[in-house]
Each structure stands twice: as C-alpha cells, then as structure tokens.
Design a protein around this motif. Structure first.
Motif, PDB file in Angstrom:
ATOM      1  N   UNK A  22     -11.747   1.219   4.880  1.00  0.00           N
ATOM      2  CA  UNK A  22     -12.026   0.461   3.664  1.00  0.00           C
ATOM      3  C   UNK A  22     -10.935  -0.606   3.519  1.00  0.00           C
ATOM      4  N   UNK A  23     -11.255  -1.849   3.881  1.00  0.00           N
ATOM      5  CA  UNK A  23     -10.247  -2.908   3.865  1.00  0.00           C
ATOM      6  C   UNK A  23      -9.652  -3.085   2.475  1.00  0.00           C
ATOM      7  N   UNK A  24     -10.511  -3.032   1.459  1.00  0.00           N
ATOM      8  CA  UNK A  24     -10.019  -3.152   0.086  1.00  0.00           C
ATOM      9  C   UNK A  24      -9.239  -1.908  -0.336  1.00  0.00           C
ATOM     10  N   UNK A  25      -9.466  -0.818   0.359  1.00  0.00           N
ATOM     11  CA  UNK A  25      -8.805   0.426   0.008  1.00  0.00           C
ATOM     12  C   UNK A  25      -7.371   0.520   0.488  1.00  0.00           C
ATOM     13  N   UNK A  26      -6.974  -0.369   1.417  1.00  0.00           N
ATOM     14  CA  UNK A  26      -5.592  -0.328   1.907  1.00  0.00           C
ATOM     15  C   UNK A  26      -4.938  -1.708   1.901  1.00  0.00           C
ATOM     16  N   UNK A  27      -5.550  -2.625   1.162  1.00  0.00           N
ATOM     17  CA  UNK A  27      -5.078  -3.996   1.115  1.00  0.00           C
ATOM     18  C   UNK A  27      -3.855  -4.121   0.202  1.00  0.00           C
ATOM     19  N   UNK A  28      -2.815  -4.810   0.691  1.00  0.00           N
ATOM     20  CA  UNK A  28      -1.653  -5.098  -0.145  1.00  0.00           C
ATOM     21  C   UNK A  28      -2.021  -6.106  -1.225  1.00  0.00           C
ATOM     22  N   UNK A  29      -1.133  -6.305  -2.169  1.00  0.00           N
ATOM     23  CA  UNK A  29      -1.412  -7.158  -3.326  1.00  0.00           C
ATOM     24  C   UNK A  29      -0.397  -8.305  -3.384  1.00  0.00           C
ATOM     25  N   UNK A  30      -0.646  -9.384  -2.637  1.00  0.00           N
ATOM     26  CA  UNK A  30       0.301 -10.505  -2.640  1.00  0.00           C
ATOM     27  C   UNK A  30       0.405 -11.190  -4.001  1.00  0.00           C
ATOM     28  N   UNK A  31      -0.645 -11.136  -4.801  1.00  0.00           N
ATOM     29  CA  UNK A  31      -0.600 -11.776  -6.119  1.00  0.00           C
ATOM     30  C   UNK A  31       0.496 -11.183  -6.986  1.00  0.00           C
ATOM     31  N   UNK A  32       0.768  -9.891  -6.789  1.00  0.00           N
ATOM     32  CA  UNK A  32       1.805  -9.212  -7.582  1.00  0.00           C
ATOM     33  C   UNK A  32       2.982  -8.768  -6.727  1.00  0.00           C
ATOM     34  N   UNK A  33       2.968  -9.161  -5.440  1.00  0.00           N
ATOM     35  CA  UNK A  33       4.076  -8.806  -4.559  1.00  0.00           C
ATOM     36  C   UNK A  33       4.156  -7.330  -4.247  1.00  0.00           C
ATOM     37  N   UNK A  34       3.014  -6.663  -4.177  1.00  0.00           N
ATOM     38  CA  UNK A  34       2.996  -5.220  -3.967  1.00  0.00           C
ATOM     39  C   UNK A  34       2.519  -4.887  -2.553  1.00  0.00           C
ATOM     40  N   UNK A  35       3.206  -3.968  -1.918  1.00  0.00           N
ATOM     41  CA  UNK A  35       2.751  -3.415  -0.646  1.00  0.00           C
ATOM     42  C   UNK A  35       2.590  -1.910  -0.826  1.00  0.00           C
ATOM     43  N   UNK A  36       1.687  -1.323  -0.058  1.00  0.00           N
ATOM     44  CA  UNK A  36       1.350   0.081  -0.255  1.00  0.00           C
ATOM     45  C   UNK A  36       1.702   0.896   0.984  1.00  0.00           C
ATOM     46  N   UNK A  37       2.513   1.908   0.777  1.00  0.00           N
ATOM     47  CA  UNK A  37       2.921   2.801   1.855  1.00  0.00           C
ATOM     48  C   UNK A  37       1.810   3.809   2.135  1.00  0.00           C
ATOM     49  N   UNK A  38       1.990   4.570   3.209  1.00  0.00           N
ATOM     50  CA  UNK A  38       1.020   5.621   3.511  1.00  0.00           C
ATOM     51  C   UNK A  38       0.963   6.656   2.390  1.00  0.00           C
ATOM     52  N   UNK A  39       2.105   6.955   1.783  1.00  0.00           N
ATOM     53  CA  UNK A  39       2.108   7.911   0.670  1.00  0.00           C
ATOM     54  C   UNK A  39       1.364   7.354  -0.541  1.00  0.00           C
TER      55      UNK A  39
END
Length: 311
Positions: free
Chosen positions: A252-269
């Motif tokens: 799910x591309x949207x399910x693991x996509x980072x958020x550049x608009x808010x400067x957020x990246x998502x770890x595996x956890x």
C-alpha cells in the motif's frame, strides 16, 4: 445529508451540528490521492485559517465549520499515516472527558464472541502476550488454518450456509490485476487469488466470493464469516519475541508514504502500528466466526499458541 470532509471544509455555509462517523479516518496534511485534492486541502486551510498552516487537520476544518460536533472514533482503526495523528484523537477524547461530554463504547455488538474479543485480538497482535486465562468466546468459530486451500473451502461452505462469508487480507501483495486482468495477485502454494475487482460495495458484488477484499473495501462492513489472510508484511522475530513489520512485503503505497508537507518520516515501528490496526479490523469483521491463515511460519506458530489458549 452525507458530506465528505472536503464538502464540509469547502462549503460556504456553516453547520449547527455535524455527526462525524469514522473520525479516525479524517486526514492530516499529507499527500492526497490526486493533485487537485492536494490543492483543495491547501485552499480550504487558507480559507478557514488565513494561512497555509500545515498543522491543521480535517478535524480542525470540522470544528471551524460547525457549532457542535459528535465524533465517533477509534484510534485503533487508523490504518494509514495520512490519517489524523493518534495524539490529536487522544487530545479530543481527553477534552471531551474533561467537559463530561465523552461516552465510551461499553461493549461491541458485531462479533458474537463476547465483550473481550476485540481487546483480545489487539493484545494478540500487540507484541509479547502472556495469556493465563483466555476469554471464553462461547460458540464463536475462531480457527487457525495451516492450509489456505482448506480455509478457502470452509469460507465457501459458510457462504452457502448463511451467506456473507468472504476472504480478506492485508495489503501484502502487489495489485497486478489493476493492469493485467488475467494475472493473479495472491499466490500461496497452489492457490491463486485476485484482489477485489471493485471498490464499491465489493462484499455484495457478484465475484466477491472468488476474490479477496482489502481493508479499504471491508472497513465499516459486517460479515458472517471472515477468512483473514495475514501476509508476510507481519512476521515474528523469535530472538526478540515480538511481531515485526516487513516493509518490502507491504504494497500500500499510501500506507507507508512519508509526509514531506509536514517533514515526517515513518519508521518500521511507526508503520507496524498501522498494519496491526489493519489486521485488527479484518479480524473483527466476522459476526459468527473468523478463520485465520498466516503466511510467516514463525508468526503462525506464535499466533496458533495464543488462539489455542482461547479455545
């Protein structure tokens, strides 16, 4: 009148009362499914708050456009990083409690397995679990299968008996049939399956019994029996005794996509929380029973022990 959050935010009228179902699926500022929606999200925020404040969410839109709100929500059913952050939902609940405007759901009415079933499933997927006295699920038909073909056959039997029995799965396989209708999406041993052929009311569609539904087609729906395929996006690490997320097996591309608009990246956890939420939703769709097949052998062994403790 049924409105989307975009309808509410873009309306020229204000509302006295808005009842917001599935409020946990409202969005924060994140990459939307299309360019026009990204622009619309920005334009609505500017219109309501005078500037492009990327911290504003669709929860803020709702509050700005209405005098009163009733939010129906469950932070445990947020399934994508673009959903309103959990801390916003927790704050909303805390505020409601502090003003004596909070009403908790005392029991669940969908699954005929008693009040403890949903918490049991969440705990089962939440990490190390020690079960001394498992809940009594009565006659609820909760089963683990080692053979996907056998589970599919049992789902067909239940559908013939009572209807509304379907296979569902986590987004752990590519959606090849979007571009090649002759392909198969999910191949396990000798079983070849396809994802849902429609997004609209898939459960009632003519081919649904032969297909596999994703979270986006079953969230909010009820089944009599759910055959849940837990894919290789969830695995069990025997060294740490924990369920872990396997990013390369999650499609799910949207399910693991980072958020550049808010400067957020998502770890595996971070993503593990959303994926376990997805499986919790899938495992709580079945009114009469839930059948489970687990792709990862170590996770299958782990969950089998927990489910046997409940039988």
């Amino acid at each position: 009148m049924v409105l989307t959050a975009f309808d509410v935010g873009g309306s020229d009228e204000d509302f006295d009362l808005l009842v917001v179902d599935e409020a946990h699926r409202l969005n924060q500022r994140a990459n939307q499914p299309s360019g026009p929606l990204n622009k619309k999200f920005r334009d609505i925020t500017v219109k309501l708050f005078g500037e492009d404040d990327t911290s504003k969410t669709q929860l803020d839109w709702i509050a700005a456009k209405s005098n009163h709100q009733i939010f129906l929500l469950d932070a445990g059913q947020s399934v994508r990083p673009a959903d309103v952050p959990a801390e916003h939902l927790h704050q909303l609940v805390a505020t409601a409690k502090s003003t004596d405007r909070y009403s908790g759901l005392a029991s669940q009415m969908r699954v005929r397995a008693g009040a403890d079933y949903v918490d049991y499933i969440r705990n089962m997927l939440g990490g190390p679990v020690e079960i001394e006295l498992a809940p009594d699920f009565g006659e609820y038909d909760l089963r683990m299968f080692d053979d996907i073909a056998e589970m599919r056959e049992e789902i067909r039997k239940r559908d013939a008996e009572v209807g509304l029995a379907r296979l569902v799965a986590g987004f752990a396989w590519e959606w090849k049939t979007k571009y090649d209708k002759d392909a198969y999406d999910i191949v396990i041993d000798d079983v070849h399956l396809r994802w849902n052929g429609t997004q609209t009311d898939w459960i009632a569609s003519p081919l649904s019994l032969e297909e596999v539904g994703s979270i986006h087609t079953v969230q909010g729906y009820d089944l009599n029996y759910a055959g849940v395929i837990i894919g290789p996006d969830l695995r069990f690490d025997v060294d740490t005794n924990r369920i872990v997320f396997h990013r390369s097996s999650y499609f799910d591309k949207k399910g693991k996509e980072n958020n550049p608009a808010r400067g957020l990246t998502y770890s595996d956890d971070d993503l593990l929380r959303y994926v376990t939420n997805i499986y919790t939703v899938l495992l709580t769709r079945g009114i009469r029973g839930t059948y489970v097949y687990v792709s990862d052998p170590a996770l299958r062994t782990h969950l089998s022990g927990l489910m046997l403790a409940s039988s």
